[in-house]
Scaffold this active site. Structure first.
Site, mmCIF file in Angstrom:
data_model
loop_
_atom_site.group_PDB
_atom_site.id
_atom_site.type_symbol
_atom_site.label_atom_id
_atom_site.label_comp_id
_atom_site.label_asym_id
_atom_site.label_seq_id
_atom_site.Cartn_x
_atom_site.Cartn_y
_atom_site.Cartn_z
ATOM 1 N N ARG A 115 -24.843 -1.236 9.479
ATOM 2 C CA ARG A 115 -24.594 -2.655 9.221
ATOM 3 C C ARG A 115 -24.841 -3.512 10.467
ATOM 4 N NH1 ARG A 115 -19.085 -3.259 5.940
ATOM 5 N NH2 ARG A 115 -20.350 -4.599 4.644
ATOM 6 N N GLU A 141 -18.669 -4.936 11.860
ATOM 7 C CA GLU A 141 -19.477 -4.050 12.689
ATOM 8 C C GLU A 141 -20.509 -4.811 13.531
ATOM 9 O OE1 GLU A 141 -17.909 -1.794 9.163
ATOM 10 O OE2 GLU A 141 -18.996 -3.692 9.416
ATOM 11 N N LYS A 147 0.856 -1.182 0.000
ATOM 12 C CA LYS A 147 0.000 0.000 0.000
ATOM 13 C C LYS A 147 0.897 1.238 0.000
ATOM 14 C CE LYS A 147 -4.171 1.734 2.290
ATOM 15 N NZ LYS A 147 -5.109 1.555 3.430
#
Length: 431
Positions: free
Chosen positions: A372, A343, A257
């Site tokens: 969620r 979540e 990344k």
């Protein structure tokens, strides 16, 4: 070649692909240095995106991105290069995939973990309709901390062909990846790297026969890996190989990344989402703060509370940096839980911690992501009358991130929760 004429990618010589990747990365860096946006994830997936468009024929072949904040190269290569400087601006390009924007974007994808379920549905619809296009789900290792991804993985038939999963494994959420599945991937990458290095030293063929079954082969997937995610030609070769395999295929690529910008690669969390920066040095242009932000005030005070209260426990679903919890996590690691992009689990886990009221539990979660976990909140906390504090970050409009990230529905659905008290501080002192 022109960056917005992606159909020419198929006609380029292999040595020209690296040059194209360089041009795309420079375009992203130049625009984001002036406009800001999601940086590290996008420059880390340039070669992967170029290779996808080299081998597959979008939009006939369906490339479905998870989360999709890493689609900047995809947008540039599919006719939106001229508009690219409008990314995340008013009436400009969306920072995520947007079906209204292009036929090459198939779903709005602002929350992680959806790509595999979506792609599986698209593939079954394709087969029921009698067509033969490829369906490609592109997701990161972080998505495998999300229960929805594992539910989809559990439902992929071993007979499903022209179905390809691309695992972009960079060992990162926004912060570093966590959890047992991540540990499994790290060990597998390490074992393959060691075997490859040993083979090279003995001047043996570099294709290592792996006697161990990969995590994904247990699910009936044909496994190709591990592929260098910054070698565009190796990626293209892997994609072409996958096209000739009967049954579902997972291609395991490893990327860095922030690849291509040293400072972003060194600190991908800081450079995940950025404002303006110096494109030559990579130094961020820091604006003089006129006041502390709500998340900063919250994080600072929570650490002070933790010093006074040994029973204070904090949970977050992969957002310790964004929610300014890093000080608390560093100071009280045994009372800090980053559960990954999960979540629903975060909220129900909080209920378990709050059971018998022995611990004071705080769940720090973005308002848009709490959507969620609505059932978990209702069933596991509110009906049980458990004392859990939900600290909802980023309430209200999220102009740059757009429709998938607005935190504007929280009060409407929270008002229906039995026994739940809603407080909305007007400033930092009240917070």
């Amino acid at each position: 070649m022109k960056l917005d004429n992606f159909t020419e990618i198929k006609n380029l010589a292999e040595h020209q692909l690296s040059s194209l990747c360089k041009d795309v990365r420079e375009r992203i860096l130049q625009v984001l240095s002036e406009k800001g946006g999601h940086l590290a994830s996008n420059i880390g997936s340039v070669e992967l995106t170029v290779a996808l468009h080299r081998v597959f024929s979008s939009p006939t072949d369906k490339i479905i991105f998870d989360t999709s904040h890493q689609t900047y190269a995809h947008k540039i290569l599919t006719g939106r290069n001229e508009q690219f400087p409008t990314i995340r601006q008013y009436q400009g390009l969306c920072g995520f995939a947007s079906p209204k924007e292009s036929a090459h974007d198939h779903f709005y994808a602002g929350h992680a973990g959806t790509a595999l379920s979506l792609a599986l549905g698209v593939a079954h619809a394709r087969d029921l309709s009698g067509s033969d296009e490829y369906v490609i789900a592109v997701l990161g290792d972080a998505a495998f901390s999300c229960g929805l991804t594992l539910e989809a993985l559990n439902n992929i038939p071993s007979s499903l062909s022209r179905f390809i999963i691309v695992l972009n494994d960079n060992n990162m959420f926004i912060s570093e990846s966590t959890g047992n599945i991540n540990e499994c991937l790290r060990n597998y990458v390490k074992q393959n790297k060691n075997a490859l290095e040993a083979a090279l030293k003995r001047i043996m063929p570099t294709k290592i026969p792996d006697t161990k079954i990969s995590f994904f082969e247990h699910f009936g997937l044909n496994y190709i890996g591990i592929v260098d995610g910054h070698d565009v030609n190796a990626l293209a070769d892997a994609f072409n190989s996958a096209k000739n395999i009967q049954g579902p295929v997972l291609i395991h690529t490893t990327t860095t990344k922030g690849h291509g910008m040293p400072k972003a690669a060194e600190d991908p969390t800081l450079y995940h989402g950025v404002g303006c920066f110096d494109v030559e040095t990579g130094n961020l242009h820091k604006k003089a703060a006129t006041s502390l932000t709500f998340p900063k005030i919250f994080g600072d005070y929570l650490t002070k509370m933790g010093q006074k209260d040994p029973d204070l426990v904090v949970i977050t679903p992969a957002m310790p940096h964004g929610a300014c919890l890093t000080d608390f996590f560093d100071t009280f690691p045994e009372r800090s839980f980053d559960v990954g992009i999960a979540e629903g689990h975060a909220v129900t886990f909080a209920a378990g911690l709050a059971y018998q009221k022995k611990k004071n539990v705080v769940v720090s979660i973005y308002a848009t992501f709490l959507q969620r976990a609505l059932d978990n909140l209702f069933q596991d906390i509110c009906l049980q009358e458990l004392p859990v504090l939900l600290a909802l970050d980023r309430g209200g409009l999220s102009p740059a991130d757009g429709s998938t990230h607005h935190g504007i529905y929280d009060i409407s659905f929270l008002q229906a929760m039995p026994g739940l008290v809603i407080v909305q501080p007007r400033d930092g002192d009240v917070l």
